[in-house]
Write a protein that holds these residues in place. Structure first.
Motif, PDB file in Angstrom:
ATOM      1  N   SER A 280       0.841  -1.190   0.000  1.00 29.67           N
ATOM      2  CA  SER A 280       0.000   0.000   0.000  1.00 29.67           C
ATOM      3  C   SER A 280       0.874   1.236   0.000  1.00 29.67           C
ATOM      4  CB  SER A 280      -0.960  -0.025   1.178  1.00 29.67           C
ATOM      5  OG  SER A 280      -0.404   0.557   2.323  1.00 29.67           O
ATOM      6  N   ALA A 281       0.384   2.295  -0.577  1.00 22.55           N
ATOM      7  CA  ALA A 281       1.133   3.541  -0.667  1.00 22.55           C
ATOM      8  C   ALA A 281       1.058   4.274   0.663  1.00 22.55           C
ATOM      9  CB  ALA A 281       0.555   4.402  -1.787  1.00 22.55           C
ATOM     10  N   GLY A 282       2.144   4.937   1.012  1.00 22.41           N
ATOM     11  CA  GLY A 282       2.173   5.687   2.258  1.00 22.41           C
ATOM     12  C   GLY A 282       2.478   7.148   2.021  1.00 22.41           C
ATOM     13  N   GLY A 283       2.148   7.999   2.968  1.00 23.89           N
ATOM     14  CA  GLY A 283       2.442   9.426   2.862  1.00 23.89           C
ATOM     15  C   GLY A 283       1.794  10.050   1.653  1.00 23.89           C
ATOM     16  N   ASN A 284       2.592  10.720   0.837  1.00 21.10           N
ATOM     17  CA  ASN A 284       2.103  11.377  -0.375  1.00 21.10           C
ATOM     18  C   ASN A 284       2.083  10.446  -1.576  1.00 21.10           C
ATOM     19  OD1 ASN A 284       1.713  13.840   0.905  1.00 21.10           O
ATOM     20  ND2 ASN A 284       3.850  14.422   0.587  1.00 21.10           N
ATOM     21  N   GLU A 285       2.571   9.251  -1.392  1.00 23.83           N
ATOM     22  CA  GLU A 285       2.640   8.288  -2.486  1.00 23.83           C
ATOM     23  C   GLU A 285       1.260   7.688  -2.762  1.00 23.83           C
ATOM     24  OE1 GLU A 285       5.147   4.224  -3.397  1.00 23.83           O
ATOM     25  OE2 GLU A 285       5.750   5.519  -1.756  1.00 23.83           O
TER      26      GLU A 285
ATOM     27  N   ALA B  88      -0.952   4.673  -5.349  1.00 30.04           N
ATOM     28  CA  ALA B  88      -0.789   3.432  -6.106  1.00 30.04           C
ATOM     29  C   ALA B  88      -0.980   3.673  -7.609  1.00 30.04           C
ATOM     30  CB  ALA B  88      -1.792   2.393  -5.612  1.00 30.04           C
ATOM     31  N   ASP B  89      -1.295   4.910  -7.992  1.00 32.81           N
ATOM     32  CA  ASP B  89      -1.500   5.236  -9.397  1.00 32.81           C
ATOM     33  C   ASP B  89      -0.190   5.120 -10.173  1.00 32.81           C
ATOM     34  OD1 ASP B  89      -4.115   5.829  -8.784  1.00 32.81           O
ATOM     35  OD2 ASP B  89      -3.760   7.992  -8.651  1.00 32.81           O
ATOM     36  N   THR B  90      -0.293   4.754 -11.443  1.00 35.80           N
ATOM     37  CA  THR B  90       0.850   4.693 -12.327  1.00 35.80           C
ATOM     38  C   THR B  90       0.835   5.913 -13.226  1.00 35.80           C
ATOM     39  OG1 THR B  90       0.808   2.280 -12.339  1.00 35.80           O
ATOM     40  CG2 THR B  90       1.976   3.357 -14.144  1.00 35.80           C
ATOM     41  N   THR B  91       1.966   6.559 -13.345  1.00 34.70           N
ATOM     42  CA  THR B  91       2.127   7.691 -14.243  1.00 34.70           C
ATOM     43  C   THR B  91       3.063   7.262 -15.359  1.00 34.70           C
ATOM     44  OG1 THR B  91       1.870   9.215 -12.384  1.00 34.70           O
ATOM     45  CG2 THR B  91       2.825  10.114 -14.395  1.00 34.70           C
TER      46      THR B  91
ATOM     47  N   ASP C 191       1.241  10.391 -19.769  1.00 36.76           N
ATOM     48  CA  ASP C 191       0.911  11.518 -18.892  1.00 36.76           C
ATOM     49  C   ASP C 191       1.900  12.677 -18.998  1.00 36.76           C
ATOM     50  OD1 ASP C 191      -1.342  10.257 -17.449  1.00 36.76           O
ATOM     51  OD2 ASP C 191       0.221   8.872 -16.760  1.00 36.76           O
ATOM     52  N   PHE C 192       3.183  12.339 -19.234  1.00 31.96           N
ATOM     53  CA  PHE C 192       4.197  13.388 -19.302  1.00 31.96           C
ATOM     54  C   PHE C 192       5.288  13.012 -20.284  1.00 31.96           C
ATOM     55  CE2 PHE C 192       6.041  10.567 -16.156  1.00 31.96           C
ATOM     56  CZ  PHE C 192       7.406  10.629 -16.397  1.00 31.96           C
ATOM     57  N   ALA C 193       5.994  14.041 -20.756  1.00 35.18           N
ATOM     58  CA  ALA C 193       7.119  13.844 -21.661  1.00 35.18           C
ATOM     59  C   ALA C 193       8.308  14.643 -21.155  1.00 35.18           C
ATOM     60  CB  ALA C 193       6.760  14.283 -23.073  1.00 35.18           C
ATOM     61  N   MET C 194       9.456  13.995 -21.136  1.00 38.77           N
ATOM     62  CA  MET C 194      10.715  14.687 -20.867  1.00 38.77           C
ATOM     63  C   MET C 194      11.336  14.940 -22.234  1.00 38.77           C
ATOM     64  SD  MET C 194      10.777  15.168 -17.667  1.00 38.77           S
ATOM     65  CE  MET C 194      12.409  15.884 -17.553  1.00 38.77           C
ATOM     66  N   ILE C 195      11.494  16.198 -22.567  1.00 36.19           N
ATOM     67  CA  ILE C 195      11.902  16.596 -23.904  1.00 36.19           C
ATOM     68  C   ILE C 195      13.300  17.205 -23.859  1.00 36.19           C
ATOM     69  CG2 ILE C 195      11.360  18.168 -25.817  1.00 36.19           C
ATOM     70  CD1 ILE C 195       8.360  17.863 -24.889  1.00 36.19           C
ATOM     71  N   ARG C 196      14.185  16.667 -24.701  1.00 37.60           N
ATOM     72  CA  ARG C 196      15.539  17.222 -24.749  1.00 37.60           C
ATOM     73  C   ARG C 196      15.485  18.572 -25.433  1.00 37.60           C
ATOM     74  NH1 ARG C 196      20.857  15.216 -28.081  1.00 37.60           N
ATOM     75  NH2 ARG C 196      19.606  16.013 -29.812  1.00 37.60           N
ATOM     76  N   VAL C 197      16.014  19.606 -24.757  1.00 38.46           N
ATOM     77  CA  VAL C 197      16.050  20.931 -25.353  1.00 38.46           C
ATOM     78  C   VAL C 197      17.395  21.237 -25.988  1.00 38.46           C
ATOM     79  CG1 VAL C 197      14.207  21.950 -23.961  1.00 38.46           C
ATOM     80  CG2 VAL C 197      16.569  22.060 -23.139  1.00 38.46           C
TER      81      VAL C 197
END
Length: 109
Positions: A1-6, A8-11, A34-40
Protein backbone atom coordinates in the motif's frame (compact mmCIF):
# COMPACT_ATOMS: atom_id res chain seq x y z
CA UNK A 1 0.00 0.00 0.00
CA UNK A 2 1.13 3.54 -0.67
CA UNK A 3 2.17 5.69 2.26
CA UNK A 4 2.44 9.43 2.86
CA UNK A 5 2.10 11.38 -0.38
CA UNK A 6 2.64 8.29 -2.49
CA UNK A 7 -0.26 6.75 -4.41
CA UNK A 8 -0.79 3.43 -6.11
CA UNK A 9 -1.50 5.24 -9.40
CA UNK A 10 0.85 4.69 -12.33
CA UNK A 11 2.13 7.69 -14.24
CA UNK A 12 3.44 7.02 -17.74
CA UNK A 13 6.12 9.18 -19.31
CA UNK A 14 8.34 9.22 -22.35
CA UNK A 15 11.73 10.71 -23.23
CA UNK A 16 11.97 12.35 -26.66
CA UNK A 17 14.44 14.23 -28.83
CA UNK A 18 15.06 14.84 -32.52
CA UNK A 19 15.88 11.15 -32.88
CA UNK A 20 12.17 10.23 -32.61
CA UNK A 21 11.39 12.40 -35.65
CA UNK A 22 8.12 14.30 -35.97
CA UNK A 23 5.86 12.96 -33.24
CA UNK A 24 2.08 12.67 -33.52
CA UNK A 25 1.33 14.09 -30.08
CA UNK A 26 -2.42 13.44 -30.36
CA UNK A 27 -1.61 9.75 -30.80
CA UNK A 28 0.81 9.86 -27.87
CA UNK A 29 -1.86 11.45 -25.65
CA UNK A 30 -4.46 8.88 -26.68
CA UNK A 31 -2.03 6.08 -25.77
CA UNK A 32 -2.17 7.11 -22.10
CA UNK A 33 1.12 9.02 -21.78
CA UNK A 34 0.91 11.52 -18.89
CA UNK A 35 4.20 13.39 -19.30
CA UNK A 36 7.12 13.84 -21.66
CA UNK A 37 10.72 14.69 -20.87
CA UNK A 38 11.90 16.60 -23.90
CA UNK A 39 15.54 17.22 -24.75
CA UNK A 40 16.05 20.93 -25.35
CA UNK A 41 19.74 20.84 -26.13
CA UNK A 42 23.27 19.68 -25.51
CA UNK A 43 26.87 20.88 -25.45
CA UNK A 44 29.32 19.05 -27.67
CA UNK A 45 32.31 17.61 -25.89
CA UNK A 46 34.66 18.22 -28.82
CA UNK A 47 33.94 21.90 -29.54
CA UNK A 48 32.03 23.03 -26.45
CA UNK A 49 29.29 24.58 -28.60
CA UNK A 50 25.74 24.49 -27.21
CA UNK A 51 23.05 23.36 -29.65
CA UNK A 52 19.27 23.33 -29.38
CA UNK A 53 17.53 20.06 -30.21
CA UNK A 54 15.93 20.76 -33.59
CA UNK A 55 12.55 19.30 -32.52
CA UNK A 56 12.41 20.71 -28.98
CA UNK A 57 10.08 23.67 -29.55
CA UNK A 58 7.66 21.60 -31.65
CA UNK A 59 7.70 18.82 -29.07
CA UNK A 60 7.11 21.16 -26.12
CA UNK A 61 4.30 23.04 -27.88
CA UNK A 62 2.53 19.99 -29.25
CA UNK A 63 2.85 17.89 -26.11
CA UNK A 64 1.33 20.69 -24.04
CA UNK A 65 -1.39 21.34 -26.64
CA UNK A 66 -2.40 17.68 -26.33
CA UNK A 67 -2.64 17.74 -22.53
CA UNK A 68 0.70 16.08 -21.82
CA UNK A 69 2.78 17.53 -18.96
CA UNK A 70 6.12 18.81 -20.23
CA UNK A 71 9.51 18.48 -18.61
CA UNK A 72 12.82 19.24 -20.28
CA UNK A 73 16.36 18.00 -20.12
CA UNK A 74 19.79 19.08 -21.33
CA UNK A 75 22.95 17.03 -21.87
CA UNK A 76 25.81 19.07 -20.38
CA UNK A 77 29.49 18.77 -21.16
CA UNK A 78 30.75 21.65 -19.03
CA UNK A 79 34.39 21.33 -18.03
CA UNK A 80 34.37 24.12 -15.46
CA UNK A 81 32.04 26.23 -13.33
CA UNK A 82 31.80 28.99 -15.94
CA UNK A 83 30.55 26.56 -18.59
CA UNK A 84 28.09 25.00 -16.13
CA UNK A 85 26.66 28.44 -15.40
CA UNK A 86 26.48 29.12 -19.16
CA UNK A 87 24.56 25.88 -19.74
CA UNK A 88 22.10 26.59 -16.94
CA UNK A 89 21.52 30.10 -18.28
CA UNK A 90 21.05 28.79 -21.81
CA UNK A 91 18.36 26.35 -20.67
CA UNK A 92 16.62 28.96 -18.51
CA UNK A 93 16.51 31.36 -21.47
CA UNK A 94 15.36 28.63 -23.87
CA UNK A 95 12.37 27.59 -21.76
CA UNK A 96 11.53 31.04 -20.35
CA UNK A 97 8.42 31.45 -22.52
CA UNK A 98 7.21 27.90 -21.90
CA UNK A 99 5.47 28.36 -18.55
CA UNK A 100 4.02 24.85 -18.66
CA UNK A 101 7.38 23.12 -18.12
CA UNK A 102 7.22 21.26 -14.81
CA UNK A 103 10.75 19.85 -14.48
CA UNK A 104 14.19 20.65 -15.84
CA UNK A 105 16.98 18.09 -15.64
CA UNK A 106 20.65 18.12 -16.52
CA UNK A 107 21.74 14.64 -17.60
CA UNK A 108 25.28 13.37 -18.01
CA UNK A 109 26.51 10.76 -20.44
Amino acid sequence: SAGGNETADTTIGIDVSKYQGTIDWAEVASSGVDFAMIRVGYRTQKTGVIYADTNAKYNMQQAAANGIKVGVYFFPSAVNESEAIEEAGWVADYIANYTYCFKCLFCSY
